[in-house]
Motif scaffolding. Sequence first.
Motif, PDB file in Angstrom:
ATOM      1  N   VAL A 140      47.396  41.822  38.342  1.00 14.27           N
ATOM      2  CA  VAL A 140      48.441  41.237  39.357  1.00 14.27           C
ATOM      3  C   VAL A 140      48.718  39.790  38.959  1.00 14.27           C
ATOM      4  N   SER A 141      47.503  38.752  38.945  1.00 12.92           N
ATOM      5  CA  SER A 141      47.735  37.661  38.401  1.00 12.92           C
ATOM      6  C   SER A 141      48.516  37.573  36.971  1.00 12.92           C
ATOM      7  N   LEU A 142      48.027  38.236  36.151  1.00  5.55           N
ATOM      8  CA  LEU A 142      48.549  38.262  34.755  1.00  5.55           C
ATOM      9  C   LEU A 142      49.891  38.728  34.728  1.00  5.55           C
ATOM     10  N   PHE A 143      50.385  39.545  35.517  1.00  4.26           N
ATOM     11  CA  PHE A 143      51.765  39.927  35.816  1.00  4.26           C
ATOM     12  C   PHE A 143      52.634  38.786  36.531  1.00  4.26           C
ATOM     13  N   VAL A 144      51.997  38.256  37.308  1.00  2.00           N
ATOM     14  CA  VAL A 144      52.929  37.247  38.050  1.00  2.00           C
ATOM     15  C   VAL A 144      53.068  35.937  36.875  1.00  2.00           C
ATOM     16  N   LEU A 145      52.122  35.638  36.196  1.00  2.00           N
ATOM     17  CA  LEU A 145      51.847  34.672  35.228  1.00  2.00           C
ATOM     18  C   LEU A 145      53.156  35.209  33.841  1.00  2.00           C
ATOM     19  N   PHE A 146      53.163  36.270  33.726  1.00  2.00           N
ATOM     20  CA  PHE A 146      54.106  36.968  32.723  1.00  2.00           C
ATOM     21  C   PHE A 146      55.553  36.584  33.061  1.00  2.00           C
ATOM     22  N   ILE A 147      55.598  37.099  34.675  1.00  7.89           N
ATOM     23  CA  ILE A 147      57.214  36.784  35.172  1.00  7.89           C
ATOM     24  C   ILE A 147      57.493  35.543  35.048  1.00  7.89           C
ATOM     25  N   GLY A 148      56.350  34.735  35.803  1.00  8.53           N
ATOM     26  CA  GLY A 148      56.836  33.178  35.432  1.00  8.53           C
ATOM     27  C   GLY A 148      57.059  32.612  34.476  1.00  8.53           C
TER      28      GLY A 148
ATOM     29  N   ILE B 200      60.842  30.899  33.022  1.00  9.40           N
ATOM     30  CA  ILE B 200      60.974  29.443  32.541  1.00  9.40           C
ATOM     31  C   ILE B 200      61.572  29.683  31.126  1.00  9.40           C
ATOM     32  N   ALA B 201      61.097  30.516  30.276  1.00 10.64           N
ATOM     33  CA  ALA B 201      61.520  30.824  28.868  1.00 10.64           C
ATOM     34  C   ALA B 201      63.039  31.062  29.218  1.00 10.64           C
ATOM     35  N   GLY B 202      63.349  32.075  29.982  1.00 10.47           N
ATOM     36  CA  GLY B 202      64.777  32.578  30.141  1.00 10.47           C
ATOM     37  C   GLY B 202      65.716  31.358  30.482  1.00 10.47           C
ATOM     38  N   ASN B 203      65.242  30.352  31.551  1.00  6.74           N
ATOM     39  CA  ASN B 203      65.997  29.410  31.950  1.00  6.74           C
ATOM     40  C   ASN B 203      66.223  28.421  30.807  1.00  6.74           C
ATOM     41  N   TYR B 204      65.218  28.147  30.036  1.00  3.34           N
ATOM     42  CA  TYR B 204      65.143  27.271  28.798  1.00  3.34           C
ATOM     43  C   TYR B 204      66.284  27.617  27.854  1.00  3.34           C
ATOM     44  N   PHE B 205      66.018  28.766  27.799  1.00  2.00           N
ATOM     45  CA  PHE B 205      67.201  29.284  26.739  1.00  2.00           C
ATOM     46  C   PHE B 205      68.921  29.413  27.369  1.00  2.00           C
ATOM     47  N   TYR B 206      68.959  29.634  28.658  1.00  5.40           N
ATOM     48  CA  TYR B 206      70.235  29.551  29.375  1.00  5.40           C
ATOM     49  C   TYR B 206      70.619  28.347  29.340  1.00  5.40           C
ATOM     50  N   ASN B 207      69.841  27.380  29.587  1.00  4.53           N
ATOM     51  CA  ASN B 207      70.299  25.886  29.646  1.00  4.53           C
ATOM     52  C   ASN B 207      70.523  25.481  28.065  1.00  4.53           C
ATOM     53  N   LEU B 208      69.906  25.836  27.245  1.00  3.51           N
ATOM     54  CA  LEU B 208      70.187  25.465  25.856  1.00  3.51           C
ATOM     55  C   LEU B 208      71.490  26.218  25.327  1.00  3.51           C
ATOM     56  N   ALA B 209      71.659  27.368  25.738  1.00  9.95           N
ATOM     57  CA  ALA B 209      72.656  28.087  25.169  1.00  9.95           C
ATOM     58  C   ALA B 209      74.303  28.060  25.950  1.00  9.95           C
TER      59      ALA B 209
ATOM     60  N   LEU C  75      61.983  34.632  16.851  1.00  7.61           N
ATOM     61  CA  LEU C  75      61.460  35.172  18.172  1.00  7.61           C
ATOM     62  C   LEU C  75      62.432  36.608  18.364  1.00  7.61           C
ATOM     63  N   PRO C  76      61.235  37.546  18.565  1.00  4.92           N
ATOM     64  CA  PRO C  76      62.054  38.923  19.053  1.00  4.92           C
ATOM     65  C   PRO C  76      62.956  38.995  20.219  1.00  4.92           C
ATOM     66  N   ALA C  77      63.748  39.987  20.403  1.00  6.93           N
ATOM     67  CA  ALA C  77      64.499  39.770  21.590  1.00  6.93           C
ATOM     68  C   ALA C  77      63.735  40.005  22.798  1.00  6.93           C
ATOM     69  N   PHE C  78      62.937  40.822  22.725  1.00  3.11           N
ATOM     70  CA  PHE C  78      61.906  41.389  23.888  1.00  3.11           C
ATOM     71  C   PHE C  78      60.837  40.371  23.906  1.00  3.11           C
ATOM     72  N   PRO C  79      60.475  39.862  25.034  1.00  2.00           N
ATOM     73  CA  PRO C  79      60.968  39.962  26.493  1.00  2.00           C
ATOM     74  C   PRO C  79      62.385  38.785  26.757  1.00  2.00           C
ATOM     75  N   ILE C  80      62.163  37.804  25.877  1.00  2.00           N
ATOM     76  CA  ILE C  80      63.017  36.616  26.202  1.00  2.00           C
ATOM     77  C   ILE C  80      64.575  37.213  26.613  1.00  2.00           C
ATOM     78  N   MET C  81      65.114  37.761  25.694  1.00  2.00           N
ATOM     79  CA  MET C  81      66.488  38.069  26.167  1.00  2.00           C
ATOM     80  C   MET C  81      66.581  38.760  27.522  1.00  2.00           C
TER      81      MET C  81
END
Length: 323
Positions: free
Chosen positions: A13-21, A25-34, A220-226
């Motif tokens: 569960v902790s790893l899953f939460v860390l992965f989602i978090g 964070i990465a998704g928000n970074y690339f949203y702001n960038l693009a 970087l690959p499309a999954f999971p960042i995209m």
Amino acid sequence: MKKKYKILVGIIVSLFVLFIGAGFIAGNYFYNLALNPQSDKSAVLDAPHNLIDSNPNEVKEKEARETWFNSHYEETTIQSVDQLKLHAYSIKNQNESNKWAIIFHGYSSDGLQMTKYAKHFYDMGYNVLIPDARGHGKSEGDYIGMGWHDRLDVVSWIDNTVQLNNDAEIVLFGVSMGGATVMMASGEELPTNVKAIIEDCGYSSVWDEFSYQLKEIFHLPAFPIMYFASAVTKLKADYTLGEADTVKQVAKSQTPMLFIHGSNDTFVPSSMLNEVYDAANVPKEKLLVEGAGHGRAENVAGAKYWETIQSFISTVPVTHTIH
């Protein structure tokens, strides 16, 4: 045994939460960038990809066009369907005409960068209208629509033009993101006033374009960042990267279309040309300009570029069917 099981479940569960978090964070970074209009675009823009003239002759011609443009344009505004104030530059032809060219600029640009295309259409006898896309130039908006929400803005500009001139014969033209914008608009219900759509180096979908850039620039690959970037885009801009599909829109088009691309385009790969061209079920033509990079087809092809456009426009049917 139960204790070990609980520990294992806790770790998972902790790893899953860390992965989602981390994903958001990465998704928000690339949203702001693009997609944040205020962010630094140097990481994703390889100027001079975006229509910047470089040699002395081009610079001199650019200055002459800008002088002409600045002495002729009027500014106009409309309200978008989601209540944004949208801005455009309008130039009426000195010879009275019902012909209108509505010209759309590229990513992180504005209408003032389209003077070259405006002057050519003007010299062909057209009135010209050059909107600033939402989030660009003088138009309101706190995100970049990549053509998706902008497609409805295209419809609004068309409707406004027809209200001012019921006999208007309209050509839609766009380069790069502007090319994708007019293609996305092609799938909407357009009035018979729209006679032709011309796109130059537009992408097949926002998802494909961003996936390509993610690999090319960041390796970087499309999954999971995209997927995370798409979720953030939905939250902040109310559209997903997957729904902004140019190919699906073109497949619904009822308007004749001309597709243009440069063979050496490394920003929007030239392979996307065939994807959008093959999807069109209307009178169509394509022009692949050998040796041209992104947004440089007109520079490389020269007179052939405009001869192809003029020939295409002159042979399209007078009307098209409204779906």
